[in-house]
Design a protein around this motif. Structure first.
Motif, short mmCIF file in Angstrom:
data_model
loop_
_atom_site.label_atom_id
_atom_site.label_comp_id
_atom_site.label_asym_id
_atom_site.label_seq_id
_atom_site.Cartn_x
_atom_site.Cartn_y
_atom_site.Cartn_z
N LYS A 16 9.69 -9.80 6.24
CA LYS A 16 8.35 -9.03 6.70
C LYS A 16 7.30 -9.28 5.49
O LYS A 16 6.47 -8.38 5.21
N CYS A 27 2.91 -8.66 2.50
CA CYS A 27 3.94 -8.32 3.55
C CYS A 27 3.04 -8.26 4.82
O CYS A 27 2.01 -8.20 5.09
N HIS A 28 3.70 -8.39 6.00
CA HIS A 28 3.22 -8.34 7.37
C HIS A 28 3.31 -7.00 7.69
O HIS A 28 4.20 -6.27 7.37
N GLY A 47 -1.97 -4.25 7.59
CA GLY A 47 -1.09 -2.85 7.53
C GLY A 47 -1.98 -1.84 7.28
O GLY A 47 -2.93 -1.63 6.67
N THR A 48 -1.32 -0.63 7.67
CA THR A 48 -1.98 0.63 7.55
C THR A 48 -1.12 1.54 6.55
O THR A 48 -0.22 1.14 6.21
N ARG A 49 -1.76 2.69 6.04
CA ARG A 49 -1.24 3.54 5.20
C ARG A 49 0.20 3.78 5.70
O ARG A 49 1.01 4.02 4.99
N ASP A 50 0.33 4.32 7.04
CA ASP A 50 1.63 4.94 7.40
C ASP A 50 2.64 3.79 7.43
O ASP A 50 3.87 4.33 7.42
N GLU A 51 2.23 2.34 7.18
CA GLU A 51 3.04 1.52 7.10
C GLU A 51 3.68 1.09 5.83
O GLU A 51 4.54 0.21 5.64
N PRO A 80 6.00 0.85 2.78
CA PRO A 80 7.27 1.63 2.53
C PRO A 80 7.42 2.70 1.65
O PRO A 80 6.66 2.73 0.67
N ARG A 87 4.90 4.32 -1.65
CA ARG A 87 3.80 5.44 -1.03
C ARG A 87 3.47 6.15 -2.50
O ARG A 87 2.39 6.85 -2.25
N GLN A 122 -6.70 3.00 9.63
CA GLN A 122 -5.81 2.17 8.57
C GLN A 122 -5.43 2.94 7.14
O GLN A 122 -4.62 2.53 6.67
N ARG A 144 -3.23 8.86 6.53
CA ARG A 144 -1.93 9.33 7.42
C ARG A 144 -2.42 10.20 8.64
O ARG A 144 -3.49 10.72 8.68
#
Length: 261
Positions: free
Chosen positions: A44, A58-59, A63-67, A69, A73, A160, A163
């Motif tokens: 990814k 990364c894919h 991407g959003t903040r929730d995504e 890893p 964080r 985006q 949270r």
């Protein structure tokens, strides 16, 4: 999304993020290879070890903040911000919303799509705004003509960069203070001072060999951009400008309040 040992960059579309991504690849001296491209399909994203530590592009790219890893964080967050009314014009001219594969989504989410937007994809700027607000903004904010319903740019920024973004839609409108509370822990680069802002941020994080950033020209995704002879303000009549300024008023004030380099 780009993740490093120093920070995580969240790329909000049409705010200068392609420029930032290209600069970061240059600063970290990362060049995708045949192997890294193949590996990215399974991991990814492109993973590199550099002189500054890890670097992961990364894919999904947006991407959003929730995504982010779990292992990343705790890193400071970096993003770009652009004046909402100018950004709408950029999205309109870039034209991703015209893609044929989006038609089913429009038909599903917009009542009487064919009847109300019979000239799609050749829409006026106002009809484009109306269509995207109905299709992309969640209830209860979906009413385009209601000035108290936050605009698409406000929603996309919250979706985006925060949270549990759907929690924001539980209120019928948003104040400047709520916008500040939502975004205060993110370091923003302003599109109008992007080169200097990015240079300063990377310098403060201990990265070197940055002089090229100051004179680096704009990077246009796909080589496309607004006609250089056109002024974004010319896309708005007085009524539409007032409506959009009201819908995105909290974010407009937040942008104006950001420190200028």
């Amino acid at each position: 999304m780009i993740m490093t040992d120093h920070f995580v960059f969240l790329h909000l579309p049409k705010t200068g993020g392609t420029f930032v991504s290209e600069v970061l690849h240059e600063v970290y001296a990362t060049r995708p290879t045949w192997w890294s491209t193949c590996a990215s399909l399974f991991r990814k994203g492109h993973h590199f070890q550099t002189r500054y530590g890890s670097f992961v592009h990364c894919h999904p790219w947006h991407g959003t903040r929730d995504e982010i890893p779990p292992g990343y964080r705790d890193r400071p967050l970096l993003s770009c911000l652009r004046p909402p009314l100018e950004r709408y014009v950029s999205i309109y001219e870039f034209g991703w919303w015209k893609r044929p594969e989006l038609l089913n989504g429009y038909r599903k989410n917009v009542d009487h799509f064919e009847t109300r937007f019979p000239t799609f994809p050749n829409l006026s700027f106002r009809d484009f705004l109306h269509l995207l607000h109905e299709c992309r903004v969640p209830q209860p904010w979906r009413h385009f003509e209601d000035p108290d319903c936050p605009g698409l740019h406000t929603w996309q920024t919250l979706r985006q960069l925060t949270r549990k973004p759907h929690d924001w839609t539980k209120t019928p409108s948003l104040s400047f203070e709520q916008i500040v509370a939502a975004l205060r822990d993110i370091h923003f680069l302003k599109t109008e001072t992007l080169n200097e802002d990015l240079f300063d941020f990377l310098s403060e994080n201990g990265l070197s060999d940055l002089a090229f950033i100051r004179n680096k020209p704009r990077v246009l995704p796909g080589g496309r951009g607004r006609n250089p002879n056109s002024d974004w303000e010319s896309y708005y009549d007085p009524e539409l400008k007032t409506l959009m300024e009201t819908k995105d008023r909290g974010l407009i004030e937040f942008y104006s309040d950001l420190k200028t380099s």
